[in-house]
Design an enzyme around this catalytic site. Sequence first.
Site, PDB file in Angstrom:
ATOM      1  N   THR A 428       0.858  -1.181   0.000  1.00 37.81           N
ATOM      2  CA  THR A 428       0.000   0.000   0.000  1.00 37.81           C
ATOM      3  C   THR A 428       0.894   1.230   0.000  1.00 37.81           C
ATOM      4  O   THR A 428       2.085   1.139   0.267  1.00 37.81           O
ATOM      5  CB  THR A 428      -0.902  -0.033   1.257  1.00 37.81           C
ATOM      6  OG1 THR A 428      -1.637  -1.258   1.246  1.00 37.81           O
ATOM      7  CG2 THR A 428      -1.871   1.119   1.333  1.00 37.81           C
ATOM      8  N   GLU A 448      -3.019  -4.414  -2.625  1.00 39.97           N
ATOM      9  CA  GLU A 448      -3.098  -5.432  -1.581  1.00 39.97           C
ATOM     10  C   GLU A 448      -1.746  -6.025  -1.273  1.00 39.97           C
ATOM     11  O   GLU A 448      -0.959  -5.371  -0.631  1.00 39.97           O
ATOM     12  CB  GLU A 448      -4.126  -6.520  -1.925  1.00 39.97           C
ATOM     13  CG  GLU A 448      -5.038  -6.903  -0.760  1.00 39.97           C
ATOM     14  CD  GLU A 448      -4.427  -7.874   0.226  1.00 39.97           C
ATOM     15  OE1 GLU A 448      -4.860  -9.038   0.280  1.00 39.97           O
ATOM     16  OE2 GLU A 448      -3.534  -7.461   0.984  1.00 39.97           O
ATOM     17  N   ASP A 468      -9.153  -9.647   0.448  1.00 38.43           N
ATOM     18  CA  ASP A 468      -9.469  -8.901   1.672  1.00 38.43           C
ATOM     19  C   ASP A 468     -10.853  -9.270   2.198  1.00 38.43           C
ATOM     20  O   ASP A 468     -11.218  -8.903   3.313  1.00 38.43           O
ATOM     21  CB  ASP A 468      -9.414  -7.389   1.409  1.00 38.43           C
ATOM     22  CG  ASP A 468      -8.029  -6.823   1.640  1.00 38.43           C
ATOM     23  OD1 ASP A 468      -7.129  -7.596   2.044  1.00 38.43           O
ATOM     24  OD2 ASP A 468      -7.831  -5.619   1.418  1.00 38.43           O
TER      25      ASP A 468
END
Length: 607
Positions: A428, A448, A468
Amino acid sequence: MMAKPLVRPKNGLAAIGHAAVRGGVALLLSAACAWPAFAAAPLDAGRDRPAQAKEDIQPEAGTGLSQRRIVRARDYMISSANPLASRAGARILDQGGSATDALIAAQMVLNLVEPQSSGIGGGAFIVRYDAKQGVVQSYDGRETAPAAARSDRFMKDGKAMPFWEAVNSGRSVGVPGVVAALGLMHQQHGRTSWASLFQPAIDLAEKGFAVSPRLHALLQDNQALRRQAAAAAYFYDARGEPWPVGHVLKNPAFAALLRRIAQGGPRAFYEGEVARNIVDAVASHAVPGDLSLADMSSYRAKARAPLCAPYKAYSLCGMPPPSSGPLAVIQMLEILSHTPIADLPPTSLQAVHYFSEAGKLAFADRDIYLADPDFIDVPVKGLLDKRYLALRAGLIKPDATIGRAPAGDPVGLKAVRGQDDSPELPSTSHVVAVDRGGNVVSMTSSIETAFGSKILVDGFLLNNQLTDFSLSDVDAQGKPVANRLEPLKRPRSSMAPMLVLKDGKPYMAIGSPGGAAIINYVAKTLLGVLDWGLDIQQAIDLPNYGSRNRFTELEKGRLHGLAAPLRAMGHEVREVEFPSGLQGIVLTPDGLEGGADPRREGVAAGG
């Protein structure tokens, strides 16, 4: 290395963070990038700091962290994860662009020079302060699941499949949201033309940029990336070795794509040839996904009401669900306000204990209640109720851990909600910017895991954000999980772009990469500035620690002697690498103060 005095170049650009002239990062400032020179800002005396806190934030020997100096500027500032991205954003600001404009330019450069972390193949959350209206706004550019997705997508023989098997596949790719979110925000708040904001990244992609030590190291360790032909051809040489540090890497395919989006706007990404290339790449993977052209063309970023809550003399504002980050951060700080942590040295045994216990309580709630609010009721008001959080704080003992914390039950939903134990791994990036008009933006973007799904299309990587979601739709007790995968749903996130207001005006912008640990990183930094009286760089530099309700994590090599006494209090302790990438700006009466995490390559720049 001592910082040089502040030099204001003729073009008006001023300071860039100290790391730009340290070690390997200097390789990023190569002749292939024709940007004006910056100089490091001096460390001013600043406001008074607690002597005890100052003593605690001195860097320990052998940690490998560079010593950063706070960056100061009068009129505008940007802090991002890479010097080239910060330079691109600072130039836009210097030319009169808005914070929104600078953020877009910086993100496009980050896609190029930090491809392992974020880019147009992923998603983003953005929080913005509008100086004219005096309001906070938020933009949801989170990925969505394809319309054909089903809750058993990552199940095998009735059980959740191994995590990495789910990640490295076409099934993990959600509809990217970054371009749509940036387009929506620019439509409302851009000053500089959309097309011109892509030019810094286009130039860099064509001329090339020097491979940084961090990118090289991540390429060296990634075997799954080598197994994807398009990605391997770009990131590795003919022998399968990663390009060496300093190698000038060019990306003409990405430059051509950016030109198309620059001229055609966001729709050029979501429709036509680009969309077809994305859909075809996902479908042709060895483990194909079901992303469709209809999924691409129907995607829309959302403007959501920001999540704001009072904290002492401040108001904390961040992205609402489907992000769990700001809500969990606010829970932690409110719980900690019932402890003596504000009067303790930041790296003391008691401070680490209280902080970890508060993290356990927040993560326990997060794992039960947080998901996409368009699909499930998220009891935000109940989770932030001060009386509820006071009761949660009452579970914390000063001399012993509570162990694995139970979730609370603010509105009577606990009995019917399952627990989501899915991992959320870091890959990220974060950017903060302030323009001359006092507008402030804080954006966290992600693909991710490192290099996302490993699927390279037109010079950029696609996300694996669908992992996620909970990999199974029910928990061990058979209760449905709020964050289960459903068609067109947005997965829960821990990204925590946040703004702090004081007397209704912006005081601080902060955020970080780091997977689920983002929550602890941001909470630590907010405590550092708001409660311990540190400047933004000192707060970022503090050792990372905390708990995600599994074990207590200590940044390796940074908190000497605390593991044993924490274990004596009942903590299960692990000393781990804790690579945050915090970027922050504080707005003071005397100007702007910027900080960047020494654990990564980022810098703050302003003028």
